[in-house]
Design a protein around this motif. Structure first.
Motif, PDB file in Angstrom:
ATOM      1  N   TRP A  26       8.245   5.510   1.517  1.00 17.40           N
ATOM      2  CA  TRP A  26       7.157   4.815   0.807  1.00 17.40           C
ATOM      3  C   TRP A  26       7.667   4.330  -0.555  1.00 17.40           C
ATOM      4  CZ3 TRP A  26       6.185   5.036   5.276  1.00 17.40           C
ATOM      5  CH2 TRP A  26       5.517   6.005   5.999  1.00 17.40           C
ATOM      6  N   MET A  27       8.498   5.124  -1.211  1.00 14.94           N
ATOM      7  CA  MET A  27       9.034   4.679  -2.491  1.00 14.94           C
ATOM      8  C   MET A  27      10.001   3.507  -2.298  1.00 14.94           C
ATOM      9  SD  MET A  27       8.601   5.030  -5.666  1.00 14.94           S
ATOM     10  CE  MET A  27       7.691   6.569  -5.780  1.00 14.94           C
ATOM     11  N   ASP A  28      10.754   3.502  -1.197  1.00 17.76           N
ATOM     12  CA  ASP A  28      11.602   2.348  -0.888  1.00 17.76           C
ATOM     13  C   ASP A  28      10.764   1.073  -0.833  1.00 17.76           C
ATOM     14  OD1 ASP A  28      13.944   3.870  -0.645  1.00 17.76           O
ATOM     15  OD2 ASP A  28      13.659   4.193   1.506  1.00 17.76           O
ATOM     16  N   MET A  29       9.594   1.169  -0.192  1.00 22.05           N
ATOM     17  CA  MET A  29       8.715   0.005  -0.107  1.00 22.05           C
ATOM     18  C   MET A  29       8.196  -0.395  -1.476  1.00 22.05           C
ATOM     19  SD  MET A  29       6.505   0.939   3.271  1.00 22.05           S
ATOM     20  CE  MET A  29       7.114   0.635   4.933  1.00 22.05           C
ATOM     21  N   GLY A  30       8.026   0.592  -2.353  1.00 19.05           N
ATOM     22  CA  GLY A  30       7.508   0.305  -3.672  1.00 19.05           C
ATOM     23  C   GLY A  30       8.510  -0.311  -4.621  1.00 19.05           C
ATOM     24  N   ILE A  31       9.808  -0.086  -4.384  1.00 20.62           N
ATOM     25  CA  ILE A  31      10.799  -0.558  -5.362  1.00 20.62           C
ATOM     26  C   ILE A  31      11.624  -1.747  -4.880  1.00 20.62           C
ATOM     27  CG2 ILE A  31      10.946   1.747  -6.384  1.00 20.62           C
ATOM     28  CD1 ILE A  31      13.653   2.122  -5.061  1.00 20.62           C
ATOM     29  N   LEU A  85       0.835  -1.214   0.000  1.00 13.93           N
ATOM     30  CA  LEU A  85       0.000   0.000   0.000  1.00 13.93           C
ATOM     31  C   LEU A  85       0.865   1.257   0.000  1.00 13.93           C
ATOM     32  CD1 LEU A  85      -2.805  -1.059   2.504  1.00 13.93           C
ATOM     33  CD2 LEU A  85      -2.690  -1.393   0.030  1.00 13.93           C
ATOM     34  N   ARG A  86       1.900   1.303   0.819  1.00 14.93           N
ATOM     35  CA  ARG A  86       2.743   2.500   0.859  1.00 14.93           C
ATOM     36  C   ARG A  86       3.466   2.709  -0.466  1.00 14.93           C
ATOM     37  NH1 ARG A  86       2.883   4.600   6.199  1.00 14.93           N
ATOM     38  NH2 ARG A  86       1.132   3.526   7.210  1.00 14.93           N
ATOM     39  N   GLY A  87       3.773   1.613  -1.173  1.00 15.87           N
ATOM     40  CA  GLY A  87       4.412   1.742  -2.470  1.00 15.87           C
ATOM     41  C   GLY A  87       3.539   2.435  -3.498  1.00 15.87           C
ATOM     42  N   MET A  88       2.234   2.548  -3.225  1.00  9.97           N
ATOM     43  CA  MET A  88       1.319   3.259  -4.123  1.00  9.97           C
ATOM     44  C   MET A  88       0.995   4.671  -3.629  1.00  9.97           C
ATOM     45  SD  MET A  88      -1.282   0.211  -5.396  1.00  9.97           S
ATOM     46  CE  MET A  88      -1.644  -0.519  -3.791  1.00  9.97           C
ATOM     47  N   TYR A  89       1.622   5.090  -2.533  1.00  7.48           N
ATOM     48  CA  TYR A  89       1.286   6.388  -1.945  1.00  7.48           C
ATOM     49  C   TYR A  89       1.675   7.561  -2.840  1.00  7.48           C
ATOM     50  CZ  TYR A  89      -0.708   5.701   2.717  1.00  7.48           C
ATOM     51  OH  TYR A  89      -1.566   5.439   3.752  1.00  7.48           O
ATOM     52  N   TYR A  90       2.783   7.452  -3.547  1.00 10.84           N
ATOM     53  CA  TYR A  90       3.169   8.586  -4.390  1.00 10.84           C
ATOM     54  C   TYR A  90       2.131   8.811  -5.481  1.00 10.84           C
ATOM     55  CZ  TYR A  90       5.540  11.518  -7.789  1.00 10.84           C
ATOM     56  OH  TYR A  90       5.841  12.525  -8.669  1.00 10.84           O
ATOM     57  N   ALA A  91       1.700   7.732  -6.136  1.00 13.99           N
ATOM     58  CA  ALA A  91       0.659   7.879  -7.155  1.00 13.99           C
ATOM     59  C   ALA A  91      -0.612   8.440  -6.536  1.00 13.99           C
ATOM     60  CB  ALA A  91       0.393   6.532  -7.825  1.00 13.99           C
TER      61      ALA A  91
END
Length: 870
Positions: free
Chosen positions: A358-363, A122-128
């Protein structure tokens, strides 16, 4: 001539009874840290976005269907562009996203999700999600690409974040699956346990000779002219895909950059009166397809197991650090939510660091942990993963430390009486009793008083290792009872021995004689259990005293009866900590790897705590074995955003029997092994990601799921599918922290098993008081929920800031829809359901200071609560 052959010959003609529409969607599939390193991709992202912005301008006077469109392969592209370009250039990109000349998914990159914690997804989608809120965008796509397998629960997480559509294309490489097998459905509603639906395009790769560069692959449009003819005329394709609207998605394959107007040219060249070819952004295809066929599409979901998801196990400690940081975030954010009542600016200076986290979690779980590239070495990939893990770790640890310190100075206390007081904060959403540790460099004898009751509590001095190593530090451990939800109690340390409490557990040898020091074969017993701990750290007997001394440790075919078992060779066993709160036995073994195991029983507790530290580098595959004395087992586990049954769908479970790989299943917070009457055991898993159920295997392309053996093998680490896949020798690590807990139950309840696991993995947070005046001197609570089936998953300050209230995420563990009420300390004046990325959706009734919400069966629901007193 057979009827089938006649039908196949007529299908192309029947399909032309109405105009065929072929949607060509151009992308550059992102193989991050595989085709290129960080700098190469930074430049490539910027260059490609600029190129397609220019191409959109150049083709703006063409008919709409032939204007350039490009799908950006992840929100990380846009993140990178925003941080490297001017505001005006970024505004141009946003305008193209609004107009549909560019599109993007909610997720950061193409990731594997089977080993990813739910909150990290979920946090990996926070930027979007932040782009949606700030810039009036809607991003209806979420994509999981190239890996052959897919988790059961992922679709509901995507839907909860706002996604409506998903496309999936596989590689068909580095796989044990039959890549050319026909899928259950070509396009369908991907239905979640909560009733949510995403329109999923996942074509069969029937043209296997072309690999991923054909329908069903991740570069379906690699050769657009050829593929247009294939979907228009190939009888095999037309026999399984009867719709006139077809999406051909993807171009870039393994290229670093894709810079071409080929799809515009192909659309013009291949359009005829019978066939319109459209330059697509993917969304336009789904919009039309849903409008025309959505009412008649099948609904489907199944767990397909794990394949490339398994490869981060080759850096088990690094991926474990990511999991620990994700879990620790729960407590840190709950603390911040509490102190923000009086310090609303607390998060303001941390916003950019949070966005990076959050991007760290996304990548991190990007799909190329195969690490088999030529352009980027395995060591390059290894070091990149460590940088990402360290960045997230730094953010979460500093947030927790700062918030803990802040609360210590905000609870009412005066300089004359602060030196010996500490708080114990419960980050979870229900009242609980647990052991709590506070750093302590004093000496005894001392005793501790709960200031909210005036009663002395059991306490003892202990020496505990850190997460990173085995160096011991002194702590004061207490039994903290009835800690309020999302709240604290204050305790006072007083000189002198105080009253005498009995030991939390007794230790005896095989003859039943009480012992101290180093003795082989010790029995550890409290009011709930009697266990036997072997000198290597395995538990060879577990007796539940509340169920007529039922033996819960099972026997394998070789006669061994063990849990927490890494290997057979003997070791050394000793008592490490003992007192009225807990007793810990420490075992040291040398085979198959050097390791230490700490087994702890607590006062009046049904939890067995297990801490394992492997202290040796390894390259082979190792497991912690847990065998249980349960006949005809029924195994449930948290997969990814879903509690599912570890059986095939045809046998009443949730796993597909086709196109799947089931030798290792996802294991997030817990697995429960139950007898037919519902009694059984729960295993809490803190640091690892996968388990083998029984002797589950892949036999050629056929998956065998052994759901009849009550034996779980938790993957400690290894290079699955070596030598091609993964990082050699665990990237050089020599310390691996791997923790579990066990509990027995009379009747399985997913809510109770999850509650048990969350308590194990989220210990109370403690800190010493300093002079303060803002919060009550003895006890306080920020939030409560009245329905025990609704578990508080996340409590945080909104990304928009504390003036926007509180964000709460709840998980309905019930198979029925549930009403629930949420109260906050200052009262709820207004409430909204939101996406998981915190975009408001609909208002929720609020009255008498509480929000009155309703969750669908199994739903993970996010609410925003606005206080009556901002």
């Amino acid at each position: 001539m057979s009827r089938l052959l006649v039908l196949l010959l007529l299908l192309p003609l029947l399909a032309f009874g109405q105009q065929k529409k072929v949607y060509l969607a151009l992308d550059d599939h992102t193989d991050y840290m595989w085709t290129g390193d960080e700098e190469a991709y930074r430049q490539a992202f910027i260059e490609m976005i600029d190129y397609y912005l220019d191409l959109a301008d150049k083709t703006k006077n063409e008919p709409k269907d032939w204007q350039s469109r490009f799908h950006v392969g992840g929100s990380f592209w846009v993140w990178t562009y925003e941080r490297n370009k001017s505001p005006a250039e970024f505004a141009r990109l946003l305008a193209a996203l609004r107009s549909g000349h560019l599109s993007m998914p909610l997720n950061a990159l193409d990731s594997t999700y089977g080993g990813t914690p739910m909150e990290a997804i979920l946090r990996g989608m926070y930027y979007a999600g932040s782009l949606e809120k700030k810039h009036n965008l809607r991003i209806p796509l979420a994509i999981a690409m190239e890996n052959q397998t897919l988790p059961y629960g992922l679709g509901a997480l995507f839907a909860g974040a706002g996604a409506q559509y998903s496309w999936r294309g596989i590689c068909g490489c580095l796989t044990k699956l039959n890549r050319t097998q026909q899928r259950p459905h070509e396009i369908y509603w991907w239905k979640g346990q909560d009733g949510s639906k995403i329109l999923m395009k996942w074509n069969s790769m029937i043209n296997g000779a072309s690999g991923a560069r054909t329908m069903g692959g991740y570069a379906e449009g690699r050769t657009p002219d050829r593929e247009i003819e294939f979907v228009s005329k190939d009888p095999r394709f037309l026999s399984i895909y009867p719709y006139p609207e077809v999406g051909i998605f993807g171009k870039g394959w393994d290229d670093l950059k894709t810079l071409t107007d080929e799809f515009v040219v192909a659309a013009k060249k291949n359009s005829t009166p019978e066939r319109k070819v459209i330059v697509s952004n993917m969304v336009d295809f789904f919009d039309e397809f849903k409008q025309k066929h959505g009412a008649t599409l099948p609904e489907f979901n199944a767990g397909f197991g794990n394949e490339w998801d398994l490869y981060p196990a080759s850096v088990s400690e690094v991926s474990g650090r990511m999991r620990r940081s994700t879990e620790k975030l729960r407590g840190a954010e709950a603390l911040v939510a509490y102190i923000s009542q009086k310090w609303p600016e607390f998060m303001e200076s941390r916003r950019e660091a949070a966005a990076r986290a959050w991007m760290d979690m996304g990548i991190f779980w990007e799909h190329n942990w195969t690490a088999d590239a030529r352009a980027v070495t395995r060591e390059d990939r290894n070091q990149w993963g460590r940088r990402v893990a360290a960045d997230l770790e730094t953010y979460v640890n500093s947030l927790l430390a700062d918030a803990s310190h802040a609360l210590g100075g905000m609870i009412q206390s005066t300089p004359s009486n602060t030196a010996r007081k500490f708080y114990v904060f419960n980050p979870l959403g229900w009242t609980r009793s647990d052991a709590a540790d506070v750093a302590y460099d004093g000496k005894g004898p001392v005793h501790v008083v709960d200031l909210s009751t005036g009663l002395e509590v059991p306490s003892q001095l202990v020496l505990l290792p850190s997460e990173k190593d085995l160096n011991l530090s002194p702590y004061l451990r207490i039994e903290a009872r009835d800690l309020p939800p999302a709240g604290y109690k204050v305790f006072e340390v007083r000189n002198g021995p105080g009253q005498t409490f009995p030991a939390a557990a007794t230790v005896s040898d095989m003859a039943g004689t009480s012992v101290i020091g180093a003795v082989t074969g010790k029995y550890l017993e409290n009011s709930a259990y009697k266990i036997r701990v072997e000198d290597r750290g395995a538990i060879s007997s577990w007796v539940d005293k509340s169920r007529n001394n039922l033996e819960l440790s099972g026997r394998l075919e070789n006669g061994r009866a063990t849990m927490n078992d890494l290997g057979l060779d003997p070791g050394q066993l000793e008592i490490e900590n003992a007192g009225p709160v807990s007793v810990t036995l420490r075992a040291r073994g040398q085979s198959p790897l050097n390791h230490e195991s700490r087994i702890t029983l607590f006062r009046n507790s049904r939890r067995i705590d297990i801490r394992n530290d492997i202290t040796e580098n390894f390259d082979a595959t190792h497991h912690w074995g847990f065998a249980f004395n349960i006949q005809n087992p029924d195994i449930w586990h948290e997969e990814v955003g879903a509690i599912i049954n570890a059986k095939l769908k045809k046998d009443g479970g949730h796993y597909s029997s086709e196109m799947c790989r089931l030798d290792y299943l996802s294991l997030n917070h817990f697995a429960a092994v139950n007898a037919p009457n519902g009694s059984g055991v729960t295993l809490s898993n803190w640091d690892l990601a996968f388990m083998k159920v029984g002797d589950s295997q892949m036999y050629g392309p056929t998956a065998f799921l052994d759901s009849n053996t009550p034996h779980l093998q938790i993957l400690a680490g290894g290079r699955i599918d070596a030598p091609r896949a993964g990082i050699a020798k665990q990237g050089g690590d020599k310390h691996f922290l791997q923790r579990f807990a066990l509990s027995a139950h009379d009747k399985f309840s997913s809510a109770n098993s999850m509650r048990f696991a969350l308590e194990h993995q989220n210990p109370p947070i403690s800190g010493w008081l300093r002079p303060g005046k803002h919060f009550p001197a003895k006890s306080d609570s920020l939030l409560s929920v009245n329905n025990p089936n609704l578990l508080l998953w996340s409590l945080k300050v909104p990304e928009d800031g504390a003036t926007s209230g509180l964000i709460t995420r709840f998980w309905n563990m019930s198979p029925q829809a549930e009403d629930y009420q949420v109260k906050t300390k200052s009262g709820v004046a207004q409430a909204w359901t939101t996406t998981h990325t915190e975009r408001d959706l609909a208002s929720v009734p609020a009255a008498s200071g509480q929000a009155n919400a309703k969750a669908a069966p199994h739903q993970i629901q996010t609410l925003r609560l606005q206080s009556a007193r901002p």
